[in-house]
Design an enzyme around this catalytic site. Structure first.
Site, PDB file in Angstrom:
ATOM      1  N   ALA A  10       0.831  -1.206   0.000  1.00 38.52           N
ATOM      2  CA  ALA A  10       0.000   0.000   0.000  1.00 38.52           C
ATOM      3  C   ALA A  10       0.868   1.260   0.000  1.00 38.52           C
ATOM      4  O   ALA A  10       1.793   1.370  -0.802  1.00 38.52           O
ATOM      5  CB  ALA A  10      -0.988  -0.056   1.166  1.00 38.52           C
ATOM      6  N   SER A  11       0.633   2.191   0.916  1.00 38.59           N
ATOM      7  CA  SER A  11       1.294   3.499   0.837  1.00 38.59           C
ATOM      8  C   SER A  11       2.783   3.473   1.146  1.00 38.59           C
ATOM      9  O   SER A  11       3.469   4.479   0.918  1.00 38.59           O
ATOM     10  CB  SER A  11       0.598   4.499   1.758  1.00 38.59           C
ATOM     11  N   ILE A  12       3.311   2.357   1.641  1.00 39.68           N
ATOM     12  CA  ILE A  12       4.763   2.249   1.762  1.00 39.68           C
ATOM     13  C   ILE A  12       5.399   2.322   0.376  1.00 39.68           C
ATOM     14  O   ILE A  12       6.566   2.696   0.229  1.00 39.68           O
ATOM     15  CB  ILE A  12       5.151   0.956   2.505  1.00 39.68           C
TER      16      ILE A  12
END
Length: 308
Positions: A45-47
């Site tokens: 995801a946002s990593i």
């Protein structure tokens, strides 16, 4: 009181180069009962924004783009309202662009034509002038991925594969949709499989990467050991560029910089439909923590319990 548990996924805790905790549990897909294994890839995801940031910095080191370029140099037909936005603003969430809630017309699970997606972003006025505020923006990182494509002359996923994952030995990692891939975890909500978000266009650069737990632990050596980037670029990656409004916390390039579980940390979490993720490096104790799970629900006490 029992220690909080991870129902499905991977949890790794390392100190220095020693693995202190290695836990793999639950089903990668409840429908087939296939188990999670060390080879299972999860959406981080946002990593993924950290990989986009490193891609931009690699190109900046090579002189292919500049962090203070007008972003319109790298995008087709940008609106006048974006004229002051630079890659630096997009990297630090100070561009004024909104997050997904500011674009309710976008279905995160529905594929989109790239230029039409940019037109949707362009149709919503910025929340503030660039550099005058902070507002978390995944669409801003989609624009960065498009800039990487234009500046490198390669598809974004191919650039990550060749210039980021391969040099680091992250052999289980890739960006984009998982069709035809083995060892990929299915996202779950309420114990049931759910469709994936579109990772080829809508979340490109913002939430599109899949990793094994071991690969994501390796990834944390980019800030920890300065791997892949030169010293100046490595330093700028985790510099506290922009206060987030939360006490003692700032945003670097794809990293939050502040305290986590009471300790100084550079970190990011991720939350795609059916997946949650966390990657954190604690410089004072030289600990690295990775949590990857293919379910939408996770015990918030898990992090604190693992680090105590």
């Amino acid at each position: 009181m029992p220690k909080p548990s991870l129902d499905r996924g991977v949890l790794l805790l390392a100190q220095g180069d020693e693995i202190l905790t290695s836990r793999v549990t639950g089903a990668a897909d409840a429908a087939t009962a296939s188990p999670c294994t060390p080879a299972t890839r999860f959406q981080i995801a946002s990593i993924s924004k950290q990989m986009a940031a490193v891609a931009v910095l690699l190109l900046a080191e090579r002189g292919a783009l500049r962090l203070d370029d007008p972003i319109g140099r790298w995008l087709p037909d940008p609106p006048a309202a974006w004229s002051g936005i630079t890659p630096h603003h997009l990297l630090t969430h100070t561009s004024g662009l909104g997050h997904w809630e500011e674009y309710p017309m976008i279905d995160l699970a529905e594929p989109a034509e790239p230029d039409k997606l940019l037109a949707v972003f362009a149709g919503v006025p910025p929340l503030f002038a660039p550099g005058t505020g902070w507002h978390y923006s995944s669409p801003g990182y989609v624009l960065l991925a498009r800039a990487v494509e234009r500046a490198s002359g390669r598809p974004y996923a191919a650039f990550l594969a060749e210039e980021v994952f391969a040099p680091l030995g992250m052999t289980g990692s890739f960006a984009g949709g998982a069709a035809g891939r083995d060892d990929v975890a299915t996202g779950h909500e309420g114990g049931r499989p759910v469709p994936s978000w579109d990772l080829d266009t809508v979340s490109m650069g913002a939430g599109d990467v899949w990793c094994t737990g071991a690969d994501l632990l390796t990834w944390l050596d980019v800030p920890r050991r300065g791997r892949l980037l030169g010293p100046a670029a490595a330093a700028v990656l985790t510099a506290p560029h922009a206060p987030t409004g939360r006490p003692g916390e700032a945003y670097g390039y794809g990293f939050f910089v502040g305290r986590l579980a009471g300790e100084r940390a550079v970190h990011h979490s991720g939350d795609n439909g059916g997946y949650k993720a966390l990657a954190a490096w604690f410089p004072d104790s030289d600990r690295r923590l990775v949590v990857l799970t293919n379910q939408a629900e996770i015990d918030p006490a898990l992090l604190k319990a693992e680090l105590e």
